[in-house]
Design an enzyme around this catalytic site. Structure first.
Site, PDB file in Angstrom:
ATOM      1  N   HIS A  59     -29.027 -17.048  21.423  1.00 40.55           N
ATOM      2  CA  HIS A  59     -28.690 -16.030  20.432  1.00 40.55           C
ATOM      3  C   HIS A  59     -27.594 -15.129  20.984  1.00 40.55           C
ATOM      4  O   HIS A  59     -27.248 -15.205  22.155  1.00 40.55           O
ATOM      5  CB  HIS A  59     -29.928 -15.219  20.003  1.00 40.55           C
ATOM      6  CG  HIS A  59     -30.492 -14.308  21.043  1.00 40.55           C
ATOM      7  ND1 HIS A  59     -31.244 -14.757  22.106  1.00 40.55           N
ATOM      8  CD2 HIS A  59     -30.430 -12.965  21.173  1.00 40.55           C
ATOM      9  CE1 HIS A  59     -31.626 -13.719  22.840  1.00 40.55           C
ATOM     10  NE2 HIS A  59     -31.138 -12.622  22.301  1.00 40.55           N
ATOM     11  N   HIS A  61     -25.717 -10.994  20.381  1.00 44.07           N
ATOM     12  CA  HIS A  61     -25.728  -9.671  19.768  1.00 44.07           C
ATOM     13  C   HIS A  61     -24.289  -9.175  19.743  1.00 44.07           C
ATOM     14  O   HIS A  61     -23.545  -9.357  20.716  1.00 44.07           O
ATOM     15  CB  HIS A  61     -26.560  -8.677  20.579  1.00 44.07           C
ATOM     16  CG  HIS A  61     -27.993  -9.046  20.724  1.00 44.07           C
ATOM     17  ND1 HIS A  61     -28.881  -8.971  19.677  1.00 44.07           N
ATOM     18  CD2 HIS A  61     -28.702  -9.468  21.793  1.00 44.07           C
ATOM     19  CE1 HIS A  61     -30.082  -9.336  20.108  1.00 44.07           C
ATOM     20  NE2 HIS A  61     -29.995  -9.651  21.385  1.00 44.07           N
ATOM     21  N   TYR A 146     -21.220 -13.360  30.213  1.00 39.47           N
ATOM     22  CA  TYR A 146     -20.848 -13.410  28.796  1.00 39.47           C
ATOM     23  C   TYR A 146     -21.203 -12.102  28.099  1.00 39.47           C
ATOM     24  O   TYR A 146     -21.964 -12.081  27.137  1.00 39.47           O
ATOM     25  CB  TYR A 146     -21.526 -14.602  28.116  1.00 39.47           C
ATOM     26  CG  TYR A 146     -21.393 -15.878  28.902  1.00 39.47           C
ATOM     27  CD1 TYR A 146     -20.141 -16.429  29.157  1.00 39.47           C
ATOM     28  CD2 TYR A 146     -22.506 -16.512  29.435  1.00 39.47           C
ATOM     29  CE1 TYR A 146     -20.009 -17.589  29.900  1.00 39.47           C
ATOM     30  CE2 TYR A 146     -22.386 -17.679  30.174  1.00 39.47           C
ATOM     31  CZ  TYR A 146     -21.135 -18.206  30.408  1.00 39.47           C
ATOM     32  OH  TYR A 146     -21.003 -19.350  31.154  1.00 39.47           O
TER      33      TYR A 146
END
Length: 177
Positions: A59, A61, A146
């Site tokens: 996932h 954000h 990342y």
């Protein structure tokens, strides 16, 4: 079926959680260059700014800021997801299909929160930058490659040893939050 109510604010700033369908996958970090390319292509077609981001295995954000006259974040996410999926498929990466024959890489929806003020922005940005530690991927936030935390450190906004602002509370669109 639940009816989602989106807060479409032209020029708004939004926090998003976008998740893969397979929560055990690591495709986002395994193919981070293709994901970055999907963001670049979408930004070229439909401008937006990224104020904070973290890409995790299953996932991501993002705090995204839209142009003053535009509120279509849903169209941007559709394009990012599509561009990434098609880049993966073209590279030969195995992608499951659903019963309709569509690629089943992403969860169909995403979680969105409208940033209301500076304190809300800071809380969401802290959550984003601390997320790799929360998920046990690294011991210190700066160790995760990342993340926009590195940009914040280079700009002098946060120190290299930043570790979050203590307990970061609230619902951020993840299971277990």
């Amino acid at each position: 079926m639940v009816r989602y109510r989106r807060n479409f604010v032209p020029g708004g700033m939004f926090f998003f959680t976008v998740t893969l369908d397979d929560r055990m996958s690591s495709v986002l970090v395994d193919h981070v260059d293709e994901l970055r390319s999907a963001f670049r292509v979408t930004r070229a077609e439909r401008p937006f700014e990224i104020d904070a981001i973290v890409i995790l295995p299953d996932h991501l954000h993002v705090i995204m800021r839209l142009p003053d006259s535009d509120s279509d974040f849903s169209g941007r996410w559709k394009r990012i997801k599509s561009a990434f999926t098609h880049r993966l498929a073209a590279s030969g990466a195995p992608i499951c299909r659903n019963h309709r024959g569509e690629y089943a890489l992403w969860q169909r929806r995403f979680w969105e929160h409208t940033i209301r003020n500076d304190a809300d922005f800071e809380r969401c940005a802290d959550y984003i930058h601390y997320n790799p530690v929360k998920h046990g991927l690294v011991a210190a936030a700066i160790e995760w490659p990342y993340s926009s935390l590195h940009r914040y450190v280079r700009a002098g906004i946060l120190p290299p040893d930043w570790g979050g602002a203590g307990e970061i509370s609230g619902s951020f669109g993840e299971r277990g939050d």
